[in-house]
Design an enzyme around this catalytic site. Sequence first.
Site, PDB file in Angstrom:
ATOM      1  N   HIS A   1     -10.359  -6.338   9.808  1.00  0.00           N
ATOM      2  CA  HIS A   1     -11.240  -6.347   8.394  1.00  0.00           C
ATOM      3  C   HIS A   1     -12.306  -5.170   8.568  1.00  0.00           C
ATOM      4  CE1 HIS A   1      -8.329  -9.455   8.031  1.00  0.00           C
ATOM      5  NE2 HIS A   1      -8.135  -9.255   6.712  1.00  0.00           N
TER       6      HIS A   1
ATOM      7  N   GLU B   1       0.932  -1.571  -0.354  1.00  0.00           N
ATOM      8  CA  GLU B   1      -0.151  -0.358  -0.165  1.00  0.00           C
ATOM      9  C   GLU B   1       0.996   1.552  -0.014  1.00  0.00           C
ATOM     10  OE1 GLU B   1      -0.533  -2.706   1.650  1.00  0.00           O
ATOM     11  OE2 GLU B   1      -2.822  -3.614   0.935  1.00  0.00           O
TER      12      GLU B   1
END
Lengths: 327, 363
Positions: free
Chosen positions: A129, A60
Site C-alpha cells: 500500500h 479494478e
Amino acid sequence: MSEITVRQALNDALREEMEIDPTVIIMGCDIAVRGGPFGVTLGLLDQFGRKRVKDTPISEPGFTGAGVGAAATGLRPIVEILYSDWLTLCTDQIVNMAAKMRYMFGGKVNMPLVIRAPFGAGGGVAAQHSQSFEAWFNHIPGLKVVAPITPYDVKGMLKAAIRDDNPVMFFEHKRSYQITGEVPDNEDYIVPFGKAAIRREGTDVTIVSYSMMSIRAQNAAEELAKQGISCEVIDLRSILPLDYETVMNSIAKTNRVVVCQEANLRGGLAADIVAEIIDRGFDLLDAPPVRVGAPNVPMPYNAGLEALCIPDEENIKEAVMKVMSND
Amino acid sequence: MSRIMTLPKIGVNMTEAVVDEWFVKPGDVVGEGDAIFLAETDKATQEIFATDSGIVGKLIANEGDTVQINEPIMVLLDEGEEYDETSPIAQPAVTEKEEAAVTKVVIAKPQTPAPIKSTVGERIKISPLARKTAKDEGIDILSLSPIKPGKRITKSDVLRLRESALSTRVQRGAVTASSTALDTLTITVNADMLVSLCQKLNDSGVAAGNVDIITKAAAVAIREHGAVNGFAEQINIAVEAETTEGLSNPVVIGADKKTVAQIKADVDASVSVASGANFAVTNLGALGVESHVPAKSILNCATLAIGCVTKGFAADEFDNPVVRKQLKMTLAFDADVIDRAVAAMFIMQVQKLVENPMLMLAL
C-alpha cells in the site's frame, strides 16, 4: 482566496466539472455511499445521483475497463483506484486499451479517461500500500501523467485532466489530503500540463522534485540556506509531459542538479530525468547529477524501518552536499 | 667496442620472427628505441626497436631469414670504430641476454609514442562545464588543478586560473612599467564647468576640489573600461599628492560609488601609503604644474596625471578665439597590459565627464 485542504480541492474540482459537464461521471470502490475511503468524493452522490457517482465491486480491471468503454463512447469518466498499488490489476486496460485506442483507430476515438490513484509511502501501510508507480506509466506513449501537491495545483490539474481528451494518470499523494493552501474562490481556473513551478529560487543547486518530495525539498532548501547553500526547488507537477525547459534553464544557472523521487531508485523517474538532462545539457554540468529515492526494497511495515526507507529532508541535504563536494 | 644485438622478445608467446625489411644499413647511426626492422611475429607484422645505441657494423640476419629470440641480428660499433670480422666482439652472457632485451624493449617501446602515452594514460577529473569553459577561454585543461588534490576540476577552478593569469599579466605589466617608460596619452580638456561646479559645491559648504571630481570621473569611466584597472571588481583609486615633505597616496576604496565629498574626506583622512589600489590619480596641478608625464608608476597601475587649471584660447563654433579654462590630463599606462585603443577610449570618457560633470548623475 480561501485556505482549503487537498481533499477539499479534489472534491471541489470534481463537483465543479460535474456541474459544468453532464458527461462527467465517477466510479470506484466506496466512492458513492461512503464518500470515498479518503473522503474525497463526500457529498457528490447526493448532488449528482447514482447514475453519475457509481460504487463498483472490488474489481479494478472490471471498472477500469468500464471506464475505458465509457470514455470511448462519449462520457468523461474518472476512475478511482483506491491505492495506486492496485494499478497492477488494471494495467492491461490502461496500457493496452486506454493508451492505444486513439492511436490505433486513427484518431477517431477520444479517450477522456482520468485514473485517480493515491500513491506514496507513509503511515505504516506496508509493502502493498506504499508504492509509487509513476515511472511505469511515464514509460507508456499515449498517457499523460501528473502528480501535483498544492491544493491550488491539485484542483487546477484535476480539472485540466477531466477536460483532456487523452487518458490521464492522476497521482495524488495519500499523505497529502490534509495539506492546506490558498485557492481562488469562485474562479474556474485550470493548471495546464507540462509547466513546472519554481517553488524557491536559488543559485547553487537545482533540486528537481514532484509531489511530496517537492515539499521535503523546500524544507531541505530552507535548512541549507542557513549554511549558505542556495537551492532552486522545482516542482514538476506534470511528469508527462515534463517541463524540461524550466529544468534546463535552472541548471544553466546552477550547473548542479539533484533529482528526487519517493519511489525506490532503480528504474525510476529520476534516472530518466537525469538521462534527459545529460542529453540536453552535458556541458552545463559542473558535477555529476545526484538522485534521491528510496532503497530498492519493499516498503517495511515496521515504523522505524519505514522511516529509514522514505526519502526525506536529510537525504536531500546529503545529496546536495554530495553534488557540491566535487569529489 | 663492437657488440652484437640480438632479437628482443616483444610478445609473451614470441619465439621467433621473420625479418621482413631492414630500416638500417651498415654505417647508419642507431639510437636505443629506434625502429630497425619490420618483423613478422606470431601476432602480426611489427617494428622491432633497437635495444642499444651505436653505429651499424653489419647486418647478421638477412631479409627473409627466420631468427630465434636472443639470436644475433646485427653488430653495433662505437664511433670511430671500423667493422672487422676478426675484431673481438662483446658477447653478453646468454643468461642475461633475454632479461636485458626484455627490459630494454619495455623502455624503448614507449619512446616513439611518448607524447600520446603521457596524455592518454592520465585521466583528468574535470566536469563537462569546466572542460567547455576552458575551451571557450582557450585554456589548456592540463594547466588546471582542483582546489584540493583529488577533487574534480570545476568551472570555478578554470575561472581561478583565468583570474590569476590576468593578475599575473597585470603584475608582469607593472614590472615592465616600473622599469621602463610607460605609454602616455595627453589631452586638454575644457575646465569651465569643472571649475564652476567646484565653486558651487564650495559655496554650498561641500568641500571638494578639481582632483576629487576628476577622480570620481575616472572611477565612473573605469566601470565602462575595466581593462584600465585589470578588471578588478572594486575600483580603488590611489590619489597621489606630491608635497614638499614627500609623497602621500591615500586610496579611495570603491571610488565610483562615492560622492565627491566622500572622496575628498577619504583623501584627507589618510596620508599613508595604502594597498589595494588598482588605478592612480596624481595631482601635480596642485603645485601649479601645467602637465607632467609619469615616467613610472609607483603603485604598479595606470596613472592619470592632472595639471593645473590655466586660461587659454580655444576656437568657438565660428572659429573665433574664446578664452576658456582648461587643464591637461595625461594617462600613463603599459601598452602590454592595456590596449592603446582602450586607453584612448577611457581618457575620452574621462574628458567627457570632466567637461560636463552633470553626466555623472546618469551613470
